[in-house]
Design a protein around this motif. Structure first.
Motif, PDB file in Angstrom:
ATOM      1  N   ILE A 184      -2.665 -11.582  -3.825  1.00 16.34           N
ATOM      2  CA  ILE A 184      -3.059 -10.493  -4.714  1.00 16.34           C
ATOM      3  C   ILE A 184      -3.893 -11.081  -5.839  1.00 16.34           C
ATOM      4  O   ILE A 184      -3.442 -11.979  -6.557  1.00 16.34           O
ATOM      5  CB  ILE A 184      -1.827  -9.777  -5.299  1.00 16.34           C
ATOM      6  N   ARG A 185      -5.100 -10.578  -6.007  1.00 23.05           N
ATOM      7  CA  ARG A 185      -5.996 -11.109  -7.029  1.00 23.05           C
ATOM      8  C   ARG A 185      -5.534 -10.734  -8.430  1.00 23.05           C
ATOM      9  O   ARG A 185      -4.777  -9.781  -8.624  1.00 23.05           O
ATOM     10  CB  ARG A 185      -7.416 -10.604  -6.792  1.00 23.05           C
ATOM     11  N   LYS A 242      -3.648  -4.484 -12.688  1.00 23.77           N
ATOM     12  CA  LYS A 242      -3.597  -3.036 -12.510  1.00 23.77           C
ATOM     13  C   LYS A 242      -2.196  -2.576 -12.102  1.00 23.77           C
ATOM     14  O   LYS A 242      -1.702  -1.542 -12.576  1.00 23.77           O
ATOM     15  CB  LYS A 242      -4.614  -2.607 -11.452  1.00 23.77           C
ATOM     16  N   LEU A 243      -1.549  -3.338 -11.230  1.00 25.60           N
ATOM     17  CA  LEU A 243      -0.207  -2.979 -10.778  1.00 25.60           C
ATOM     18  C   LEU A 243       0.797  -3.027 -11.927  1.00 25.60           C
ATOM     19  O   LEU A 243       1.584  -2.091 -12.121  1.00 25.60           O
ATOM     20  CB  LEU A 243       0.234  -3.926  -9.661  1.00 25.60           C
ATOM     21  N   LYS A 295       0.807  -1.222   0.000  1.00 19.77           N
ATOM     22  CA  LYS A 295       0.000   0.000   0.000  1.00 19.77           C
ATOM     23  C   LYS A 295       0.837   1.268   0.000  1.00 19.77           C
ATOM     24  O   LYS A 295       0.442   2.289  -0.552  1.00 19.77           O
ATOM     25  CB  LYS A 295      -0.954  -0.009   1.189  1.00 19.77           C
ATOM     26  N   ASN A 307      -7.012  -9.294 -10.931  1.00 22.85           N
ATOM     27  CA  ASN A 307      -7.326  -7.940 -11.381  1.00 22.85           C
ATOM     28  C   ASN A 307      -6.383  -6.912 -10.774  1.00 22.85           C
ATOM     29  O   ASN A 307      -5.944  -5.971 -11.442  1.00 22.85           O
ATOM     30  CB  ASN A 307      -8.773  -7.597 -11.023  1.00 22.85           C
ATOM     31  N   THR A 308      -6.040  -7.111  -9.490  1.00 19.65           N
ATOM     32  CA  THR A 308      -5.112  -6.195  -8.826  1.00 19.65           C
ATOM     33  C   THR A 308      -3.720  -6.313  -9.421  1.00 19.65           C
ATOM     34  O   THR A 308      -3.045  -5.301  -9.651  1.00 19.65           O
ATOM     35  CB  THR A 308      -5.057  -6.486  -7.317  1.00 19.65           C
ATOM     36  N   GLU A 362      -3.423   4.704 -12.446  1.00 23.95           N
ATOM     37  CA  GLU A 362      -4.347   3.712 -13.005  1.00 23.95           C
ATOM     38  C   GLU A 362      -5.317   4.363 -13.992  1.00 23.95           C
ATOM     39  O   GLU A 362      -5.587   3.820 -15.071  1.00 23.95           O
ATOM     40  CB  GLU A 362      -5.127   3.042 -11.876  1.00 23.95           C
ATOM     41  N   TRP A 394       3.414   0.981  -3.962  1.00 23.83           N
ATOM     42  CA  TRP A 394       2.834   0.182  -5.044  1.00 23.83           C
ATOM     43  C   TRP A 394       3.788   0.083  -6.232  1.00 23.83           C
ATOM     44  O   TRP A 394       3.832  -0.950  -6.901  1.00 23.83           O
ATOM     45  CB  TRP A 394       1.504   0.796  -5.494  1.00 23.83           C
TER      46      TRP A 394
END
Length: 210
Positions: free
Chosen positions: A70-71, A77-78, A33, A73-74, A110, A36
């Motif tokens: 960490i899913r 995005k990362l 957090k 989708n996450t 993002e 990132w």
């Protein structure tokens, strides 16, 4: 007191050699957090070099979920957000030791990465707004709102006619079932609702089958 996820990451970090690349990624996941950009950079390397295979995972997504919690989708995005910065920033910026702490807010990057993927943001446009996103005094919420309005997502495509009718048929059947199960609804009303559901289902089937 650490959360279950933090405790699991700590346990896994203790099970791999300190200083190894795998250990570095696990440590970054614990700091996710606040940094990132550090994790995004490392995940790009894990994905591109297929490091997850060396560590016994069948896919990048499985590694992220099972080892880092960490899913998919996450993780997407990362990696996409870091790749966006890597594309638009000079190499020396990303190599700076203070880059993870100085990087723009994830929520803002993002939005810009999404806009770039849609062809709404050119490299010259990024340069024109760069100073604002790298300014730590700029409120993240304001920047996100500004860029979301400046680069709006296109309206979603309306569902195909057969899909829309199937949804209506499901809604009609659900309503009929609920009316039938209510003691306060007259039988005649429940029967009309059931007949309507039959008609909509028949219409949906005729459209689907041509």
């Amino acid at each position: 007191m650490p959360t279950a996820v933090e405790a699991d990451l700590q346990k896994k970090a203790q099970s791999v050699p300190p200083g190894s690349f795998r250990h570095v990624v696990l440590s970054a996941a614990k700091r996710f957090k606040s940094t990132w950009a550090e994790l995004g950079k490392l995940l790009v390397q894990v994905r591109d070099e297929a490091k997850f295979e060396e560590w016994g995972y069948e896919s990048f997504e499985a590694y992220c979920l099972k080892e880092l919690h960490i899913r998919k989708n996450t993780a997407l995005k990362l990696t996409r957000s870091f790749s966006f910065l890597a594309k638009h920033e000079p190499p020396e910026v990303l190599k700076d030791e203070e880059f993870p702490q100085r990087a723009p807010a994830f929520e803002v990057v993002e939005v810009l990465a999404d806009a770039a993927d849609r062809g709404q943001l050119s490299p010259s446009e990024y340069r024109s707004l760069r100073d604002s996103i790298w300014n730590p005094e700029k409120p993240t919420n304001e920047l996100k709102k500004e860029f979301t309005e400046r680069f709006p997502r296109p309206a979603p495509e309306p569902p195909a006619e057969d899909v829309a009718l199937r949804r209506l048929a499901q809604a009609a059947r659900k309503l009929a079932s609920e009316l039938s199960g209510s003691r306060k609804v007259p039988k005649a009303i429940a029967e009309r609702a059931a007949a309507l559901a039959d008609d909509v289902e028949e219409l949906a089937a005729s459209v689907t089958n041509g």
